[in-house]
Design an enzyme around this catalytic site. Structure first.
Site, PDB file in Angstrom:
ATOM      1  N   CYS A 149      51.172  70.237 -22.762  1.00  0.00           N
ATOM      2  CA  CYS A 149      50.093  71.013 -22.154  1.00  0.00           C
ATOM      3  C   CYS A 149      50.381  72.504 -22.038  1.00  0.00           C
ATOM      4  CB  CYS A 149      49.740  70.425 -20.793  1.00  0.00           C
ATOM      5  SG  CYS A 149      51.040  70.595 -19.545  1.00  0.00           S
ATOM      6  N   CYS A 165      57.310  65.472 -15.882  1.00  0.00           N
ATOM      7  CA  CYS A 165      56.082  65.776 -15.149  1.00  0.00           C
ATOM      8  C   CYS A 165      55.657  64.578 -14.303  1.00  0.00           C
ATOM      9  CB  CYS A 165      54.977  66.167 -16.120  1.00  0.00           C
ATOM     10  SG  CYS A 165      53.418  66.605 -15.306  1.00  0.00           S
TER      11      CYS A 165
END
Length: 354
Positions: free
Chosen positions: A192, A95
């Protein structure tokens, strides 16, 4: 701005220092289509709302960028493929590398930003040759340099980490004194996009279009004897101890290997996890140049693992051999191995299968 106390405090510090600050948040998955799931990490609808509230409090513009397709391609898909291939992925590194400091970074520059600031606990310095260096945070308990090891010279040149010299309690105190509504917001350590109630296996099954049981196979010991069965090899990771349900062994038993081809999961004693070296692939050196001779470093094989003394030998073609001064447990293919010289992050690579 993720809506947490770290990025919110970073924005406050920069605004207080007189900088022109614009808050940008990333929508990384479709919250509405997953409204029945409780997410464990950042960037939920509530988090994005918190980011807007902080921006309003600071008097700065705030925008939410839809990066869902990029996040899916660069993070979720490799995450799923990793587990299906029997490795243990590290989505937070991906990410940072491909979303936050690539596409997101480019979009920030497109609106005229000179720098991109985040709430990461890390530091950027310059060496005597003018090269940018990534260093550990002052608060080693919160240091996040491990997740940033793939950043380039260009990215570091435009990155600011306002919290690099601070501790977490200091950050919360600053946020509280500033009246930020997230000053005491609970911190999350989860991935997440993985629902808390279902775990990562549910994401793998949904994305791959498979049902539990399709990945079923045998659980064997280190001698190849069948000691049990499982309903999905991708639900196991190297070093795992809980949930094996094989019984009959008075000693603690761990996952030693996950073979995606045979769907076999090998288990054994802790001693079977020990390794004295590994091969890293897709190796990245932050300086931009690989060492021509073996070098002594400290290596970290998991984000929360301790640094250990090691020797790195370049094998060419972005590969390197890492030999440890002591045997390590649970060195998992698919995870990152990051190289340090004291507090200086030299770079790292991805642990390859034997």
């Amino acid at each position: 701005m993720s809506g947490g106390v770290d990025s919110s405090t970073a924005a406050y510090i920069l605004k207080s220092a007189g900088h022109e600050v614009v808050g940008l948040s990333m929508q990384m998955y479709d919250n509405l289509s997953n409204a029945d799931s409780t997410y464990g990490g950042c960037c939920t609808i509530d988090d994005l709302t918190d980011a807007k509230r902080v921006a309003w409090k600071l008097g700065i513009p705030h925008f939410t960028l839809n990066l869902e397709s990029n996040f899916h391609e660069k993070v979720i898909t490799p995450f799923v493929q990793g587990y299906l291939s029997g490795t243990t992925p590290s989505p937070c590194v991906l990410c940072n590398t491909h979303v936050k400091f690539d596409l997101f970074h480019k979009k920030a520059r497109a609106i005229g930003a000179d720098k991109i600031a985040t709430g990461h606990y890390a530091r950027v310095t310059r060496d005597d040759n003018g090269r940018f260096a990534l260093r550990k945070a002052h608060d080693l308990a919160k240091d996040q340099s491990y997740f940033l090891f793939e950043l380039s010279q260009e990215q570091l040149a435009e990155a600011i980490f306002p919290l690099g010299e601070m501790t977490k309690p200091e950050v919360r105190d600053v946020a509280e004194e500033a009246g930020l509504p997230v000053a005491r917001k609970k911190e999350s350590y989860e991935i997440c996009f993985v629902p808390q109630k279902d775990g990562y296996a549910a994401i793998v099954e949904k994305e791959a279009g498979i049902q539990r049981g399709e990945g079923a196979g045998e659980i064997v010991d280190v001698d190849g004897n069948i000691v049990g069965h499982h309903d999905g090899y991708y639900t196991f990771t190297i070093g795992q101890r809980r949930g094996l349900q094989i019984g009959g062994s008075p000693d603690r038993t761990y996952v030693i290997d996950v073979n995606a081809f045979t769907k076999r999961v090998t288990v054994g004693p802790a001693s079977a996890l020990e390794r004295s070296e590994l091969v890293a692939e897709r190796v990245h050196w932050i300086s931009g140049k690989a060492p021509s001779v073996p070098i002594e470093i400290q290596a970290r094989v998991r984000s929360r693992a301790a640094d250990v003394a090691a020797t790195v030998t370049s094998l060419g073609a972005d590969r390197a051999r890492v030999t440890f001064a002591q045997k390590l447990r649970a060195v998992a293919p698919g995870q990152a191995v990051v190289f340090y010289d004291a507090d200086l992050c030299l770079g790292g690579g991805w642990i390859a299968r034997d």
